[in-house]
Scaffold this motif. Structure first.
Motif, mmCIF file in Angstrom:
data_model
loop_
_atom_site.group_PDB
_atom_site.id
_atom_site.type_symbol
_atom_site.label_atom_id
_atom_site.label_comp_id
_atom_site.label_asym_id
_atom_site.label_seq_id
_atom_site.Cartn_x
_atom_site.Cartn_y
_atom_site.Cartn_z
ATOM 1 N N SER A 1 29.413 25.763 -28.368
ATOM 2 C CA SER A 1 29.591 26.838 -29.341
ATOM 3 C C SER A 1 28.287 27.166 -30.055
ATOM 4 N N TRP A 2 27.602 26.114 -30.521
ATOM 5 C CA TRP A 2 26.314 26.349 -31.196
ATOM 6 C C TRP A 2 25.305 26.967 -30.231
ATOM 7 N N PHE A 3 25.310 26.494 -28.994
ATOM 8 C CA PHE A 3 24.367 26.994 -27.999
ATOM 9 C C PHE A 3 24.587 28.480 -27.734
ATOM 10 N N VAL A 4 25.827 28.890 -27.551
ATOM 11 C CA VAL A 4 26.125 30.303 -27.275
ATOM 12 C C VAL A 4 25.696 31.176 -28.448
ATOM 13 N N ARG A 5 26.012 30.734 -29.667
ATOM 14 C CA ARG A 5 25.650 31.527 -30.851
ATOM 15 C C ARG A 5 24.147 31.607 -31.072
ATOM 16 N N SER A 6 23.415 30.612 -30.582
ATOM 17 C CA SER A 6 21.958 30.616 -30.793
ATOM 18 C C SER A 6 21.264 31.727 -30.021
ATOM 19 N N GLY A 7 21.866 32.146 -28.905
ATOM 20 C CA GLY A 7 21.224 33.155 -28.076
ATOM 21 C C GLY A 7 20.151 32.601 -27.159
ATOM 22 N N TRP A 8 19.939 31.284 -27.165
ATOM 23 C CA TRP A 8 18.936 30.670 -26.297
ATOM 24 C C TRP A 8 19.454 30.553 -24.864
ATOM 25 N N SER A 9 18.542 30.575 -23.936
ATOM 26 C CA SER A 9 18.868 30.192 -22.565
ATOM 27 C C SER A 9 18.705 28.673 -22.443
ATOM 28 N N LEU A 25 15.953 26.317 -24.544
ATOM 29 C CA LEU A 25 16.302 25.126 -25.314
ATOM 30 C C LEU A 25 15.545 23.908 -24.788
ATOM 31 N N ALA A 26 15.442 23.789 -23.488
ATOM 32 C CA ALA A 26 14.705 22.663 -22.908
ATOM 33 C C ALA A 26 13.245 22.696 -23.351
ATOM 34 N N ARG A 27 12.640 23.875 -23.354
ATOM 35 C CA ARG A 27 11.238 23.987 -23.779
ATOM 36 C C ARG A 27 11.083 23.609 -25.247
ATOM 37 N N GLN A 28 12.017 24.032 -26.079
ATOM 38 C CA GLN A 28 11.924 23.702 -27.496
ATOM 39 C C GLN A 28 12.105 22.205 -27.739
ATOM 40 N N VAL A 29 13.006 21.583 -26.996
ATOM 41 C CA VAL A 29 13.181 20.128 -27.126
ATOM 42 C C VAL A 29 11.892 19.413 -26.741
ATOM 43 N N ASN A 30 11.283 19.805 -25.639
ATOM 44 C CA ASN A 30 10.041 19.170 -25.203
ATOM 45 C C ASN A 30 8.919 19.374 -26.216
ATOM 46 N N ARG A 31 8.841 20.585 -26.773
ATOM 47 C CA ARG A 31 7.792 20.865 -27.765
ATOM 48 C C ARG A 31 7.984 20.014 -29.012
ATOM 49 N N ARG A 32 9.225 19.930 -29.504
ATOM 50 C CA ARG A 32 9.472 19.122 -30.707
ATOM 51 C C ARG A 32 9.224 17.636 -30.418
ATOM 52 N N ALA A 33 9.593 17.191 -29.233
ATOM 53 C CA ALA A 33 9.349 15.789 -28.873
ATOM 54 C C ALA A 33 7.854 15.474 -28.903
ATOM 55 N N ARG A 34 7.031 16.407 -28.398
ATOM 56 C CA ARG A 34 5.579 16.179 -28.450
ATOM 57 C C ARG A 34 5.089 16.137 -29.892
ATOM 58 N N GLN A 35 5.666 16.969 -30.735
ATOM 59 C CA GLN A 35 5.242 16.991 -32.138
ATOM 60 C C GLN A 35 5.475 15.656 -32.826
ATOM 61 N N SER A 79 19.598 18.530 -33.531
ATOM 62 C CA SER A 79 20.065 18.818 -34.889
ATOM 63 C C SER A 79 19.019 19.631 -35.657
ATOM 64 N N GLU A 80 17.753 19.238 -35.556
ATOM 65 C CA GLU A 80 16.691 19.962 -36.261
ATOM 66 C C GLU A 80 16.532 21.376 -35.717
ATOM 67 N N LEU A 81 16.569 21.517 -34.398
ATOM 68 C CA LEU A 81 16.373 22.844 -33.800
ATOM 69 C C LEU A 81 17.490 23.812 -34.186
ATOM 70 N N PHE A 82 18.739 23.355 -34.103
ATOM 71 C CA PHE A 82 19.845 24.242 -34.470
ATOM 72 C C PHE A 82 19.867 24.512 -35.978
ATOM 73 N N SER A 83 19.460 23.525 -36.785
ATOM 74 C CA SER A 83 19.382 23.742 -38.236
ATOM 75 C C SER A 83 18.388 24.839 -38.558
ATOM 76 N N GLU A 84 17.226 24.793 -37.912
ATOM 77 C CA GLU A 84 16.215 25.828 -38.142
ATOM 78 C C GLU A 84 16.694 27.185 -37.631
ATOM 79 N N ARG A 85 17.393 27.186 -36.500
ATOM 80 C CA ARG A 85 17.851 28.449 -35.914
ATOM 81 C C ARG A 85 18.838 29.166 -36.831
ATOM 82 N N PHE A 86 19.745 28.382 -37.459
ATOM 83 C CA PHE A 86 20.815 28.988 -38.247
ATOM 84 C C PHE A 86 20.550 28.947 -39.746
#
Length: 505
Positions: free
Chosen positions: A29-37, A41-51, A82-89
């Motif tokens: 549900s959160w994924f669909v509402r985010s509008g991400w593919s 989402l995979a790219r954002q997870v990898n970027r945050r993990a590197r950070q 959790s952080e990515l969806f929090s920032e998105r919404f």
């Protein structure tokens, strides 16, 4: 490339397991509402993990599909999501709300409802700062934390004002941990002075260079001071040490906030409040609470922000300097603006201005000296701008914000010690011009902010610039100046994913 992150628990059945996974409807549900593919989402997870230093994480679209199908990822993936969806919404999205499980967290690195007593405060700060120094680089510390909000945050903070049980003395007059089998160490006056002046120096570095440059040095100094607190000292010395500890913990929290480590920042703020109580310093505690309030506004929890700032005001009403009171009123206005409470926002702005007119800089502790005329104008301008957004891009409030924000920019331009604030207010002024349908001026100001951002290490500044540029592209994507701004961002201030792609080429 396949999913080689080794982050999935494999606890939902497999070959011959006899039980089938069920799709994760909450995450879906959160994924669909985010509008991400799935790829985004995979790219954002990898970027945050590197950070956060979790270089072992390397996810892809097939891994995201498995999460949606019910596979439970291992840490730090749940925290990152959790952080990515929090920032998105723009609001806290807890791990549980995503239908995910988190690993067991040791008491010293989880939660904000902690014991209010000197020995435990020293032990918790010592353990948390050590964990940050040893493990934070590999990402495990940030992955073990969750951002608290609502009653789970506010109610424990209210105990800041509760006297010690049984009428026992508060602060350093209470029991301080005994020495660990060594001779008592008595710090000299000059040594204490040096510790306090070092804290001032760290604060100056943060203002000039951003939180990314000296955060580990501050955490290291904090850990050293807590080592000193585990030795017996006379009450006046212990009181000064607890005050230094509180200031360093607050600064470690602020720097963590600046580089985007939100749960880590909150934990340091909470520990700073505990240390401020042991020091018997109510105004310093109020300052810590004001930063917690700012963080709650940042993550889309203005109701929590308002409760925290009112707690700060109540706790320091008889002891804070006029400058500190002005800062607290300005933060109150920010919270009211985010809640759309126009009259209360205007009232808080006026009270901030009135209190600031009574400021006596010679009475102010060092930690509030940042709150200058420039900061006052900046906070009030952002309150008006936020009102404009809440009111549906109201031109009336945008026009109120413009001259006040412009004054803040002028003052910060002449202040070489607060370059991060200069950049943030250039971006703030750019957002006001977008509200006024002036994309050319907005692009020019955002471009000036890029020039300053390249001199400081602040993910908060970089994120604000990117979000403003995205807004300009969304509404005025054919304007030449906006296109030029986009191109400058890609080459001069790329995010981690863009930089990694360029390096690979």
């Amino acid at each position: 490339m396949g999913g080689t992150d080794d982050t999935s628990g494999g606890t939902n059945g497999g070959a011959g397991g006899g039980s089938e996974k069920q799709a994760n409807a909450k995450l879906g549900s959160w994924f669909v509402r985010s509008g991400w593919s799935k790829g985004e989402l995979a790219r954002q997870v990898n970027r945050r993990a590197r950070q956060i230093g979790a270089t072992h994480v390397c996810t892809d679209t097939s891994r995201v599909r498995r999460w949606l199908d019910g596979e439970q990822p291992r840490e730090p993936i749940p925290r990152i999501l959790s952080e990515l969806f929090s920032e998105r919404f723009g609001a806290v999205v807890a791990i549980e709300e995503l239908g995910l499980r988190t690993a067991h967290q040791p008491p010293a690195t989880s939660g904000v409802d902690l014991p209010w007593a000197a020995p435990q405060t020293v032990e918790m700060i010592s353990e948390f700062s050590r964990s940050d120094l040893m493990l934070g680089r590999r990402g495990f510390l940030g992955a073990s934390l969750a951002l608290s909000a609502g009653p789970a945050l506010v109610e424990p903070m209210q105990r800041w004002l509760v006297p010690a049980p049984g009428g026992a003395p508060q602060g350093p007059l209470a029991a301080v941990p005994a020495a660990r089998g060594s001779r008592p160490t008595r710090l000299s006056g000059p040594e204490l002075d040096l510790l306090e002046s070092t804290t001032v120096m760290f604060r100056q570095w943060d203002a000039q260079c951003g939180g990314g440059l000296r955060r580990k040095a501050v955490v290291g100094q904090l850990h050293e001071v807590t080592d000193l607190l585990q030795e017996p000292h006379p009450a006046p010395v212990a009181k000064r040490l607890f005050r230094v500890t509180a200031e360093l913990a607050e600064l470690a929290g602020w720097m963590s906030y600046d580089v985007g480590l939100q749960p880590t920042a909150q934990k340091y703020f909470v520990l700073a409040l505990h240390a401020a109580k042991e020091a018997g310093d109510r105004p310093l505690g109020a300052y810590v609470l004001s930063n917690m309030s700012r963080q709650m506004i940042h993550v889309g929890r203005p109701d929590d922000a308002l409760e925290l700032i009112h707690l700060a005001q109540y706790g320091s009403r008889d002891s804070a300097t006029a400058t500190t009171q002005a800062m607290l009123h300005a933060m109150e206005a920010r919270a009211y603006a985010s809640l759309g409470q126009v009259n209360k926002c205007h009232r808080a702005v006026r009270m901030a201005e009135d209190a600031f007119s009574d400021s006596l800089p010679t009475e102010d502790p060092d930690w509030i000296r940042f709150f200058s005329e420039a900061e006052l104008n900046a906070e009030n301008a952002h309150s008006y701008r936020d009102l404009a957004y809440v009111a549906g891009r109201s031109p009336t409030y945008a026009s109120l914000a413009a001259p006040v924000m412009n004054r803040a920019v002028e003052l910060f331009a002449a202040d070489s010690e607060h370059q991060r604030s200069y950049a943030l207010n250039l971006v703030g002024m750019a957002s006001v011009h977008l509200l006024k349908a002036e994309p050319e001026q907005a692009s020019d100001l955002a471009g000036r902010a890029i020039d300053v951002a390249k001199k400081v290490r602040s993910e908060r500044v970089n994120t604000r610039i990117r979000k403003t540029a995205d807004a300009a592209l969304r509404d005025y994507g054919t304007v030449a100046e906006v296109v030029s701004l986009r191109d400058r961002l890609r080459t001069e201030l790329p995010d981690d994913a863009q930089a990694a792609a360029r390096t690979a080429v």
